[in-house]
Design a protein around this motif. Structure first.
Motif, PDB file in Angstrom:
ATOM      1  N   SER A   6      68.696 106.848 -35.185  1.00 41.89           N
ATOM      2  CA  SER A   6      69.584 107.006 -36.239  1.00 41.89           C
ATOM      3  C   SER A   6      70.311 107.665 -36.437  1.00 41.89           C
ATOM      4  N   VAL A  10      67.168  97.122 -39.104  1.00 39.49           N
ATOM      5  CA  VAL A  10      67.785  98.608 -38.346  1.00 39.49           C
ATOM      6  C   VAL A  10      69.670  98.328 -39.210  1.00 39.49           C
ATOM      7  N   ARG A  34      70.583  99.579 -42.135  1.00 37.12           N
ATOM      8  CA  ARG A  34      70.448 100.797 -42.235  1.00 37.12           C
ATOM      9  C   ARG A  34      71.498 101.623 -41.318  1.00 37.12           C
ATOM     10  N   GLU A  35      72.700 101.203 -39.810  1.00 38.98           N
ATOM     11  CA  GLU A  35      72.830 101.490 -39.815  1.00 38.98           C
ATOM     12  C   GLU A  35      74.104 101.252 -38.936  1.00 38.98           C
TER      13      GLU A  35
END
Length: 454
Positions: A81, A103, A106-107
Motif C-alpha cells: 500500500s 485493493v 483502498r488504493e
C-alpha cells in the motif's frame, strides 16, 4: 514452456478435470483455458502488467493470462500500500494493472493514474499461449532480499516452469490436490500453483486464512498437498480437525520451530518437511520425508549446485557455517540494476546472504543471515526501506532499523533515530509517520530516540 502453456496442454489431455476450486466457483482445465485466453486478449506480448489481487479464481486466471499473452507479470502482494505501491508503479511503468475491488477501494488515489482493470473484459478470442524465449522476462518481483532493497528482480517465464517441474518431482506425489493459503505474488504461492500444474492437479484457493475453514476444506476436498508458512501450522495446531488426507506438509518462508512440528505430529500424525527458496532463486531445496525427524531445509534439488563459503573465502567443511552460494538453471535473469546484479553473482554462483551448514547426509541447516533483511509473519522486510522513509521526516538526522525477536512470528522492526530536536511524543509521531505509508507487516513496532547510530 511457461505455466500458461502447461495449463493449455492439460486442457487438451484432461479437459473435464477440475483445476481451480473456491468457495463459490469451480473450473475445469477446459473452462479455465477459455477464460484465460479471453483475459489474455486484452494484453499484448511484452506488455508490463501489475498483478495486485487477493487470492481468488479470478486472480489466478489473470495471473496465467498475462503469461498466456506473453506479458511480464509484476507480482505485487495485495497488502502492499501507500508509498510502497506508489514506488512499484512509478518504477515498473505498467501498461495495465489487474486488481480487485478490495485493493482498488483502498488504493484508488494511487491507482487512478494508471490503466487499472477491476473486472477484466472478456473478448471472445482464442489463441494458443505465447512462446517465450528462454531468457525472456515473464515475471518481476520487487522483494530483492539478497540486495536488501525494493527493486526489480527479473525472472524468465521458461525457467519458472523448470523450477516447478523439479519441485514436483522432489515431492514424489503423483496426484496433487493442493490448497493455496499464501499470496500468489510470493515465491511460495507461485510454487504451489506450479506443482499443481505439473501434476495436472486441482488447487483450492483461500482468499483469507482461517484455520477452521481451511481444515474443513482439506477434509471436504481430500487435499493431499499443503505447502505454506509456519504460522498456518501453528494456527491448525490450535483446533481439532480431520487432516487425514494430507500426504505432504511443507513449510517455508520463515523459521520452523520444533514445537510446531511436534505438536502437529502428535495431534494429526503428520510430519512437516521444509523447502528453501527466495525471490532471486525460486525454490532450491527440499527435505525428503525420510529426513523429517530433523529441522533442516533439506537437500538441494537435483539441478541445483551448492557450496558453503566461509568469511575467508574457503569452502566450509561438514558442519561448518558459511554463506550459501548456489547455481541453478532457474535463477533470476538479474536485477534491473546491473551493478547490484554484479555484486551478488560470482562466476555464475549466486551469493544468497544466508548462513548455512551441511551435515554428512547432505542436509542443509539454516544458521542465520548476512544480508539486511528481516522476516515477520513470513513476509520480507528491508530495514533500508524503512530507514529511507524515516529520513524524509524533517526532524530526522539519521535512522537505523533492526529486528527485535518476536518468537515464532520472526523479527519485528524497531528503529533507532537521531533527531534534530527532542520533544514530547516524537516517538509516536515517527511511528505514525512511517506506519501510515507501509503495509501492515512492515510497520515499526517501536522507535527509540538515540544520540548517535552505532
Amino acid at each position: 514452456m511457461s505455466l500458461a502453456r502447461l495449463v493449455y496442454e492439460w486442457s487438451k489431455k484432461t479437459p473435464s478435470k477440475t483445476f481451480l476450486i473456491s468457495e463459490d466457483k469451480n473450473l475445469t482445465y477446459e473452462q479455465a483455458v477459455q477464460e484465460i485466453a479471453k483475459i489474455a486478449s486484452n494484453i499484448s506480448p511484452g506488455s508490463t502488467v501489475v498483478h495486485i489481487m487477493f487470492n481468488t479464481v479470478e486472480s489466478i486466471l489473470a495471473y496465467l493470462a498475462i503469461l498466456w499473452a506473453g506479458g511480464k507479470i509484476v507480482a505485487v502482494d495485495p497488502l502492499t500500500s501507500a508509498e510502497d505501491l506508489k514506488f512499484i508503479l512509478e518504477d515498473s511503468k505498467p501498461d495495465l494493472v489487474f486488481t480487485d475491488h478490495d485493493v482498488y477501494e483502498r488504493e484508488k488515489n494511487i491507482l487512478k493514474d494508471y490503466k487499472t482493470v477491476v473486472e477484466v473484459p472478456r473478448k471472445n478470442v482464442f489463441s494458443s499461449p505465447y512462446e517465450y524465449r528462454e531468457d525472456e522476462v515473464g515475471l518481476i518481483y520487487y522483494y530483492a532480499g539478497i540486495a536488501g532493497r525494493t527493486m526489480q528482480v527479473l525472472h524468465s517465464a521458461e525457467r519458472m516452469e523448470l523450477n516447478s517441474l523439479s519441485l514436483y518431482r522432489a515431492t514424489k506425489l503423483k496426484e496433487v490436490k493442493s490448497i493455496l493459503t499464501v499470496p500468489i505474488a510470493h515465491v511460495l504461492g507461485n510454487s504451489v500453483l506450479g506443482v499443481t500444474l505439473e501434476a495436472g492437479g486441482a488447487m483450492y484457493i483461500v482468499k483469507k486464512f482461517e484455520p477452521k475453514s481451511v481444515a474443513s476444506v482439506i477434509e471436504k476436498y481430500s487435499i493431499n498437498y499443503l505447502s505454506t508458512v509456519p504460522m498456518v501450522y501453528d494456527s491448525l495446531n490450535t483446533i481439532d480437525a480431520n487432516l487425514s488426507s494430507l500426504e505432504l506438509c511443507v513449510s517455508s518462508a520463515a523459521p520452523l520451530f520444533p514445537n510446531t512440528v511436534n505438536t502437529f505430529f502428535n495431534k494429526f500424525g503428520k510430519k512437516i518437511v521444509q523447502q528453501y527458496g527466495f525471490t532471486e532463486g525460486f525454490v532450491l531445496t527440499f527435505q525428503p520425508l525420510e529426513y523429517a525427524d530433523v529441522i533442516s531445509v533439506g537437500k538441494p534439488l537435483p539441478e541445483v549446485e551448492v557450496k558453503i563459503v566461509k568469511d575467508d573465502g574457503k569452502e566450509a567443511k561438514t558442519g561448518e557455517v558459511g554463506e550459501l552460494w548456489v547455481k541453478a538453471p532457474w535463477l533470476m535473469l538479474g536485477y534491473k540494476d546491473i551493478e547490484e546484479t554484479n555484486k551478488v553473482f560470482s562466476n555464475g554462483w549466486l551469493k544468497t546472504g544466508d548462513l548455512m551448514s551441511m551435515d554428512d547426509k547432505g542436509l542443509l541447516y539454516f544458521r542465520g543471515i548476512k544480508k539486511r533483511m528481516l522476516k515477520y509473519k513470513g513476509y520480507p522486510i528491508f530495514p533500508r526501506d524503512l530507514e529511507e522513509i524515516l529520513k524524509t521526516h524533517p526532524n530526522v538526522i539519521d535512522a537505523k532499523v533492526i529486528g527485535e525477536d518476536a518468537g515464532q512470528l520472526g523479527q519485528q522492526p524497531i528503529a533507532m533515530v537521531v533527531v534534530k530536536e527532542k520533544k514530547d511524543g516524537i516517538e509516536e509521531e515517527l511511528l505514525n509517520y512511517v506506519n501510515t505509508k507501509v503495509a501492515f507487516y512492515k510497520k515499526l513496532k517501536k522507535v527509540y530516540i538515540v544520540d548517535k547510530i552505532e
